[in-house]
Design an enzyme around this catalytic site. Structure first.
Site, short mmCIF file in Angstrom:
data_model
loop_
_atom_site.label_atom_id
_atom_site.label_comp_id
_atom_site.label_asym_id
_atom_site.label_seq_id
_atom_site.Cartn_x
_atom_site.Cartn_y
_atom_site.Cartn_z
N HIS A 1 19.77 30.77 29.74
CA HIS A 1 19.34 32.01 30.42
C HIS A 1 17.94 32.33 29.90
CE1 HIS A 1 19.32 36.40 31.16
NE2 HIS A 1 20.31 36.20 32.00
N ASP B 1 24.31 31.73 22.10
CA ASP B 1 24.30 32.84 23.05
C ASP B 1 25.69 32.86 23.71
OD1 ASP B 1 24.25 34.29 25.39
OD2 ASP B 1 22.41 33.40 26.16
N GLN C 1 28.37 34.69 27.99
CA GLN C 1 29.34 34.31 29.01
C GLN C 1 30.65 33.81 28.41
OE1 GLN C 1 29.10 34.88 32.17
NE2 GLN C 1 26.98 35.56 32.14
N LYS D 1 29.54 42.60 29.80
CA LYS D 1 30.15 41.41 30.44
C LYS D 1 31.59 41.22 29.96
CE LYS D 1 25.70 39.03 30.73
NZ LYS D 1 25.34 39.13 32.15
N CYS E 1 18.49 34.07 36.46
CA CYS E 1 17.71 34.03 35.20
C CYS E 1 17.82 32.66 34.54
CB CYS E 1 18.14 35.13 34.23
SG CYS E 1 17.87 36.77 34.87
N1 PLP Z 1 22.68 34.95 28.11
C1 PLP Z 1 23.48 34.65 29.13
C2 PLP Z 1 24.15 33.31 29.17
C3 PLP Z 1 23.69 35.57 30.16
O1 PLP Z 1 24.50 35.27 31.18
C4 PLP Z 1 23.05 36.83 30.08
C5 PLP Z 1 23.18 37.80 31.19
O2 PLP Z 1 23.40 37.45 32.32
C6 PLP Z 1 22.23 37.10 28.99
C7 PLP Z 1 22.07 36.15 28.03
C8 PLP Z 1 21.52 38.40 28.85
O3 PLP Z 1 22.44 39.42 28.62
P1 PLP Z 1 21.96 40.94 28.59
O4 PLP Z 1 21.17 41.16 29.83
O5 PLP Z 1 23.24 41.70 28.56
O6 PLP Z 1 21.15 41.13 27.36
#
Ligand code: PLP
Length: 413
Positions: free
Chosen positions: A129, A206, A209, A232, A371
Site C-alpha cells: 500500500h 503492515d 488487512q 478496518k 493505493c
Molecule cells: N496498509 C494497508 C495494507 C492498507 O490496506 C491500508 C488501508 O487501506 C493502509 C495500510 C493504510 O491504513 P490507514 O489509512 O488506516 O492508515
C-alpha cells in the site's frame, strides 16, 4: 456453491449488531463489500462514544479527579486488550497512533532516522500500500539509502527466492504487508522475518488487512514492528496501533514532541522523556476512539478470528465461483494463500463505470488503484473493481453482487 453448513457463525444474529446494514441505498438493501477500505461498526462500539462522552469524558494520565481516573483506566485497559490481541509480550510495546499510516511514519521517522544512512538498503514489496512505500521514499530522499523491491509473480504472490537474493550486508530493514489490500495475497511473514533476522535486518509488518481476518501473534511471526488500524477491524477511524519490540522502542528517539511524552522539561537543561510507550504518544490522544477500539477487539474476540477467517474464505470461494461465468472478467490476484478480497477487471468495461452502476443496485464495491499503483501498473492496469468481505456478509449478498455484476457488465459491453 461453497458449503457453509459446518461453520457455526450465526450471521443473522451478528448482523443485528450493525445498524447500518439495515439501510437502503437507491431503494435497495445495502450490500456492503468495501470492507478492505473500512469495515462497519457494531453498536457495542458505537455505544462506547455515548458512554464516554456522557459519563467520563476527561483528559487522561494527569488528572487526580474521578473522571480522569476512569478515563485513564479505560484507555490503559485497552492497551492490555491490544497486547493480548497481538500476543505481544508486554503492554509497553503497544503505541497508540492515528492508524497504520501514522504507525509506519513513526517507525520511519524515529527508528529510520536513527538507524539508516546513505548506502543502506531497505526492502519493500511490489504488493505494498502507498503508506508502506511513500514514508520510505521520503526518508530515502533525505538520507540517501536505497529501496529495493521484492517482486511478485503472475499470481500476485511474493517471489521468496528473489526475496532471499535481495539481501546484502547493507540490508537494514524489510517493510512488508501481511495481507495485500489490492489482491488479498497472504504473505509468509514469519518466514520472511526469519530470513531478515538471519541477515541482521529488522522487519516491519503492515497488518492493516490481517488484523480483521486472522489471529495475529507478533511473537510467533518474529515481527520487530507490526501496525494496524482500528477502522478496518470493526473499530472507529482515527486510531491505530504500532507494536514495537520493547528493546527497539526503548532505544528509539521520540518522533513528535509535546505533552504526555516527557519526564521533565527545562529551559536550562535537556528535556527528559517518558518511558515507552508514552514517549511516542505526544499530546492528547483519541481517547474515546482508543477505548472503542478495545471494545471492537473484544467483539471480534467473542466471535473468534479463526471462525471469521473461515467464513470469509467460504464467501471468497462462493464469489470466485460466481464471477467465473461472467464473460470477459479476469481476476487479479490468484495466490494460493488469499484473504477475502476479489479484485477483477472486465474487458470492454471500465472499472469506474461498473462501480457506479452496481452502486445503483445497492452494492458497494471499491474501484480504482486501491493505493497500490506500483502493483496495478505491473499488472498493466490502472484500476480494478474490488469486492472485500467481512464477518457480516452472507452468501445471499454475494449472489446479489454476482447477479448485479452480470447485469451491469451486460449493459457496458
Ligand atoms: N496498509 C494497508 C495494507 C492498507 O490496506 C491500508 C488501508 O487501506 C493502509 C495500510 C493504510 O491504513 P490507514 O489509512 O488506516 O492508515
Amino acid at each position: 456453491m461453497a458449503d457453509f453448513s459446518d461453520l457455526t457463525l450465526d450471521v443473522a444474529k451478528l448482523r443485528r449488531d450493525f445498524p447500518i446494514l439495515d439501510r437502503e441505498v437507491h431503494g435497495k438493501p445495502l450490500v456492503y463489500l468495501d470492507n478492505a477500505a473500512t469495515s462497519q461498526t457494531p453498536r457495542q462500539v458505537i455505544e462506547v462514544f455515548d458512554d464516554y462522552y456522557g459519563r467520563y469524558n476527561a483528559n487522561i494520565h494527569r488528572g487526580l479527579h474521578t473522571l480522569a481516573d476512569e478515563a485513564t483506566a479505560a484507555f490503559e485497559g485497552t492497551r492490555e486488550t491490544v497486547r493480548a490481541f497481538l500476543n505481544a509480550a508486554d503492554h509497553r510495546e503497544i503505541v497508540f497512533t492515528r492508524g497504520t499510516t501514522e504507525a509506519i511514519n513513526l517507525v520511519a521517522n524515529s527508528w529510520g532516522r536513527a538507524n539508516l544512512k546513505a548506502g543502506d538498503e531497505v526492502l519493500i514489496s511490489r504488493l505494498e500500500h502507498h503508506s508502506n512505500i511513500v514514508p520510505w521514499q521520503l526518508l530515502a530522499g533525505e538520507l540517501g539509502f536505497t529501496i529495493k523491491v521484492i517482486p511478485v509473480d503472475e499470481r500476485g504472490a511474493l517471489d521468496l527466492a528473489a526475496y532471499r537474493d535481495l539481501f546484502t550486508e547493507r540490508t537494514k530493514l524489510v517493510a512488508v504487508n501481511h495481507i495485500s489490500n489490492a489482491f488479498g495475497t497472504v504473505n509468509p511473514v514469519a518466514e520472511m522475518a526469519r530470513v531478515a533476522h538471519e541477515h541482521g535486518a529488522r522487519i516491519l509488518v503492515d497488518g492493516a488487512q490481517a488484523a480483521p481476518h486472522q489471529a495475529i501473534d507478533v511473537q510467533a511471526i518474529g515481527a520487530d514492528f507490526y501496525a494496524f488500524s482500528g477502522h478496518k477491524v470493526y473499530g472507529p477511524t482515527g486510531v491505530g496501533v504500532l507494536y514495537g519490540r520493547a528493546e527497539l522502542l526503548e532505544a528509539m528517539p521520540p518522533w513528535q514532541g509535546g505533552g504526555e511524552m516527557i519526564k521533565t522539561v527545562s529551559l536550562e537543561a535537556p528535556t527528559t522523556f517518558a518511558d515507552i510507550p508514552h514517549k511516542f504518544e505526544a499530546g492528547t490522544p483519541a481517547i474515546a476512539e482508543v477505548i472503542a477500539l478495545g471494545r471492537a477487539l473484544q467483539w471480534v474476540g467473542d466471535i473468534g478470528l479463526p471462525l471469521i477467517g473461515a467464513w470469509e474464505a467460504r464467501l471468497l470461494e462462493h464469489a470466485t465461483e460466481g464471477v467465473a461465468g461472467i464473460e470477459g472478467l479476469r481476476i487479479l490476484g490468484t495466490a494460493p494463500e488469499k484473504a477475502g478480497v476479489l479484485s477483477f477487471v472486465v474487458d470492454g468495461a471500465h472499472s469506474q463505470d461498473i462501480g457506479l452502476l452496481i452502486d445503483q443496485l445497492g452494492v458497494a464495491i471499491r474501484t480504482g488503484h486501491h493505493c497500490a499503483q506500483p502493483l496495478l501498473s505491473w499488472f498493466g492496469v490502472d484500476a480494478t473493481c474490488r469486492a472485500s468481505f467481512a464477518a457480516y456478509n452472507t452468501p445471499e449478498e454475494i449472489d446479489v453482487f454476482i447477479e448485479g455484476l452480470d447485469r451491469v457488465v451486460g449493459m457496458l459491453r
